[in-house]
Design a protein around this motif. Structure first.
Motif, short mmCIF file in Angstrom:
data_model
loop_
_atom_site.label_atom_id
_atom_site.label_comp_id
_atom_site.label_asym_id
_atom_site.label_seq_id
_atom_site.Cartn_x
_atom_site.Cartn_y
_atom_site.Cartn_z
N ALA A 1 0.40 5.61 -11.30
CA ALA A 1 1.07 4.32 -11.46
C ALA A 1 2.47 4.47 -10.87
O ALA A 1 3.02 5.56 -10.86
N HIS A 2 3.01 3.38 -10.34
CA HIS A 2 4.34 3.46 -9.76
C HIS A 2 5.09 2.14 -9.95
O HIS A 2 4.51 1.08 -10.02
N LEU A 3 6.41 2.28 -10.05
CA LEU A 3 7.34 1.15 -10.09
C LEU A 3 8.39 1.41 -9.02
O LEU A 3 8.77 2.56 -8.79
N GLY A 4 8.86 0.36 -8.39
CA GLY A 4 9.88 0.53 -7.37
C GLY A 4 10.88 -0.60 -7.36
O GLY A 4 10.62 -1.70 -7.85
N ILE A 5 12.03 -0.32 -6.82
CA ILE A 5 13.08 -1.31 -6.65
C ILE A 5 13.67 -1.09 -5.26
O ILE A 5 13.75 0.04 -4.79
N GLY A 6 14.01 -2.16 -4.59
CA GLY A 6 14.55 -2.04 -3.24
C GLY A 6 15.11 -3.37 -2.76
O GLY A 6 15.54 -4.20 -3.55
N ILE A 7 15.06 -3.58 -1.45
CA ILE A 7 15.60 -4.79 -0.83
C ILE A 7 14.53 -5.43 0.04
O ILE A 7 13.90 -4.75 0.85
N ASN A 8 14.29 -6.74 -0.15
CA ASN A 8 13.43 -7.51 0.74
C ASN A 8 14.29 -8.02 1.90
O ASN A 8 15.28 -8.72 1.67
N LEU A 9 13.93 -7.67 3.12
CA LEU A 9 14.61 -8.19 4.30
C LEU A 9 13.84 -9.42 4.75
O LEU A 9 12.79 -9.32 5.39
N ASN A 10 14.33 -10.62 4.41
CA ASN A 10 13.62 -11.87 4.65
C ASN A 10 14.05 -12.51 5.96
O ASN A 10 15.21 -12.45 6.35
N SER A 11 13.09 -13.15 6.61
CA SER A 11 13.38 -13.94 7.80
C SER A 11 12.41 -15.12 7.84
O SER A 11 11.40 -15.13 7.14
N PHE A 12 12.73 -16.10 8.65
CA PHE A 12 11.88 -17.28 8.76
C PHE A 12 11.78 -17.67 10.22
O PHE A 12 12.78 -17.76 10.93
N SER A 13 10.57 -17.89 10.67
CA SER A 13 10.34 -18.35 12.03
C SER A 13 9.71 -19.73 11.94
O SER A 13 8.65 -19.89 11.32
N THR B 1 16.79 -29.43 15.42
CA THR B 1 18.03 -28.77 14.99
C THR B 1 17.95 -28.17 13.58
O THR B 1 18.93 -27.65 13.09
N CYS B 2 16.80 -28.26 12.93
CA CYS B 2 16.66 -27.73 11.57
C CYS B 2 16.58 -26.21 11.60
O CYS B 2 15.99 -25.61 12.49
N ARG B 3 17.19 -25.61 10.59
CA ARG B 3 17.18 -24.15 10.50
C ARG B 3 17.11 -23.74 9.03
O ARG B 3 17.77 -24.33 8.19
N MET B 4 16.31 -22.73 8.76
CA MET B 4 16.18 -22.18 7.41
C MET B 4 16.53 -20.70 7.48
O MET B 4 15.92 -19.96 8.24
N ASP B 5 17.53 -20.27 6.71
CA ASP B 5 17.96 -18.87 6.69
C ASP B 5 17.78 -18.30 5.28
O ASP B 5 18.65 -18.47 4.42
N PRO B 6 16.65 -17.60 5.03
CA PRO B 6 16.48 -16.99 3.71
C PRO B 6 17.39 -15.78 3.54
O PRO B 6 17.63 -15.03 4.48
N LYS B 7 17.91 -15.62 2.35
CA LYS B 7 18.79 -14.48 2.06
C LYS B 7 17.94 -13.27 1.69
O LYS B 7 16.84 -13.40 1.16
N ASN B 8 18.46 -12.07 1.97
CA ASN B 8 17.81 -10.85 1.53
C ASN B 8 17.91 -10.76 0.02
O ASN B 8 18.91 -11.15 -0.57
N THR B 9 16.86 -10.26 -0.63
CA THR B 9 16.80 -10.27 -2.08
C THR B 9 16.43 -8.90 -2.64
O THR B 9 15.99 -8.01 -1.91
N LEU B 10 16.57 -8.77 -3.94
CA LEU B 10 16.16 -7.57 -4.65
C LEU B 10 14.64 -7.54 -4.72
O LEU B 10 14.01 -8.55 -5.02
#
Length: 114
Positions: free
Chosen positions: A19-31, A42-51
């Motif tokens: 069994a395993h548990l982990g914590i890190g950073i999600n590097l999010n992007s949107f195309s 002209t619309c743009r969506m910029d997701p933030k990086n998250t835990l």
């Protein structure tokens, strides 16, 4: 059914559960899809990086002393916000949007122990 403890491994009928548990950073992007680009150039969506939070479990089945076939089931959670610019169809006067996604992965592979 036999259970043995050898060094750090617990063998159950020749298999090693884990069994395993982990914590890190999600590097999010949107195309933008063709639907988004067609309705709002002209619309743009910029997701933030998250835990990132991840947990799961699996089983190793040893082929040799150092080589095992592996199967895992993992769950990863991603909750955050996205900055919106432009005039999205159906969305009025929003500057940000909350999002919550969850992925479930079933993974098979080979693991080498050294």
């Amino acid at each position: 059914m036999s259970i043995e403890i050898d060094k750090v491994f617990i063998y159950v009928n020749g298999k090693v559960p884990n069994a395993h548990l982990g914590i890190g950073i999600n590097l999010n992007s949107f195309s933008g899809s063709s639907d988004l680009e067609g309705s709002c150039v002209t619309c743009r969506m910029d997701p933030k990086n998250t835990l990132a939070l991840m947990g799961g479990g699996g089983i190793d089945s040893f082929i040799t002393h150092n080589l095992a076939v592996n199967g895992e089931l993992d769950l990863k959670m991603n909750k955050g916000t996205s900055d919106l610019t432009g005039n999205f169809p159906g969305i009025s006067s929003w500057n940000s949007m909350d999002s919550s996604t969850c992925s479930l992965s079933l993974i098979f592979g080979i693991r080498y122990f050294y």
